[in-house]
Design a protein around this motif. Structure first.
Motif, PDB file in Angstrom:
ATOM      1  N   ARG A  22      41.707  12.028  12.955  1.00 47.92           N
ATOM      2  CA  ARG A  22      41.170  10.776  13.513  1.00 47.92           C
ATOM      3  C   ARG A  22      41.973   9.574  13.036  1.00 47.92           C
ATOM      4  O   ARG A  22      42.289   8.668  13.820  1.00 47.92           O
ATOM      5  CB  ARG A  22      39.706  10.606  13.116  1.00 47.92           C
ATOM      6  CG  ARG A  22      38.752  11.386  13.986  1.00 47.92           C
ATOM      7  CD  ARG A  22      37.325  11.044  13.672  1.00 47.92           C
ATOM      8  NE  ARG A  22      36.968  11.745  12.431  1.00 47.92           N
ATOM      9  CZ  ARG A  22      35.945  11.432  11.676  1.00 47.92           C
ATOM     10  NH1 ARG A  22      35.177  10.412  11.982  1.00 47.92           N
ATOM     11  NH2 ARG A  22      35.681  12.116  10.583  1.00 47.92           N
TER      12      ARG A  22
ATOM     13  N   SER B 210      39.736  17.069  10.117  1.00 48.14           N
ATOM     14  CA  SER B 210      39.267  16.267  11.249  1.00 48.14           C
ATOM     15  C   SER B 210      39.369  14.774  10.945  1.00 48.14           C
ATOM     16  O   SER B 210      39.739  13.978  11.812  1.00 48.14           O
ATOM     17  CB  SER B 210      37.839  16.644  11.631  1.00 48.14           C
ATOM     18  OG  SER B 210      36.939  16.264  10.631  1.00 48.14           O
TER      19      SER B 210
ATOM     20  N   LEU C 116      37.699  21.629   6.691  1.00 51.74           N
ATOM     21  CA  LEU C 116      37.602  21.257   8.108  1.00 51.74           C
ATOM     22  C   LEU C 116      37.289  19.776   8.275  1.00 51.74           C
ATOM     23  O   LEU C 116      37.861  19.099   9.136  1.00 51.74           O
ATOM     24  CB  LEU C 116      36.543  22.104   8.806  1.00 51.74           C
ATOM     25  CG  LEU C 116      36.889  23.573   8.999  1.00 51.74           C
ATOM     26  CD1 LEU C 116      35.694  24.321   9.571  1.00 51.74           C
ATOM     27  CD2 LEU C 116      38.107  23.725   9.871  1.00 51.74           C
ATOM     28  N   ARG C 117      36.389  19.265   7.463  1.00 53.33           N
ATOM     29  CA  ARG C 117      36.063  17.840   7.537  1.00 53.33           C
ATOM     30  C   ARG C 117      37.271  16.973   7.177  1.00 53.33           C
ATOM     31  O   ARG C 117      37.522  15.934   7.787  1.00 53.33           O
ATOM     32  CB  ARG C 117      34.881  17.508   6.627  1.00 53.33           C
ATOM     33  CG  ARG C 117      33.558  18.035   7.148  1.00 53.33           C
ATOM     34  CD  ARG C 117      32.441  17.829   6.150  1.00 53.33           C
ATOM     35  NE  ARG C 117      32.385  16.482   5.628  1.00 53.33           N
ATOM     36  CZ  ARG C 117      31.544  15.531   6.054  1.00 53.33           C
ATOM     37  NH1 ARG C 117      30.674  15.841   6.981  1.00 53.33           N
ATOM     38  NH2 ARG C 117      31.568  14.349   5.527  1.00 53.33           N
TER      39      ARG C 117
END
Length: 59
Positions: free
Chosen positions: A49, A45, A41-42
């Motif tokens: 970005r 994300s 998930l990190r």
């Protein structure tokens, strides 16, 4: 008047950082760093970005 000895760093090479007073991660932090779903998930994300930043730069 007394003269204090000044610390002389070793010449050449990389500078040495004193990490002895750095805070240690908590057990919760260590678990989250080793948890693959959280890392996925990190990663997603972070990629989104970066993608948004690149897309804004190419208008």
């Amino acid at each position: 008047m007394t003269q204090q000895a000044m610390y002389q760093p070793p010449t050449g090479g990389d500078p040495v950082a004193d990490l002895s007073k750095a805070p240690l991660p908590t057990s919760k932090t260590l678990r989250s760093r080793q948890n693959l779903p959280i890392q996925l998930l990190r990663f997603i994300s972070f990629d989104l970005r970066i993608l948004r930043m690149v897309a804004k730069g190419h208008h």
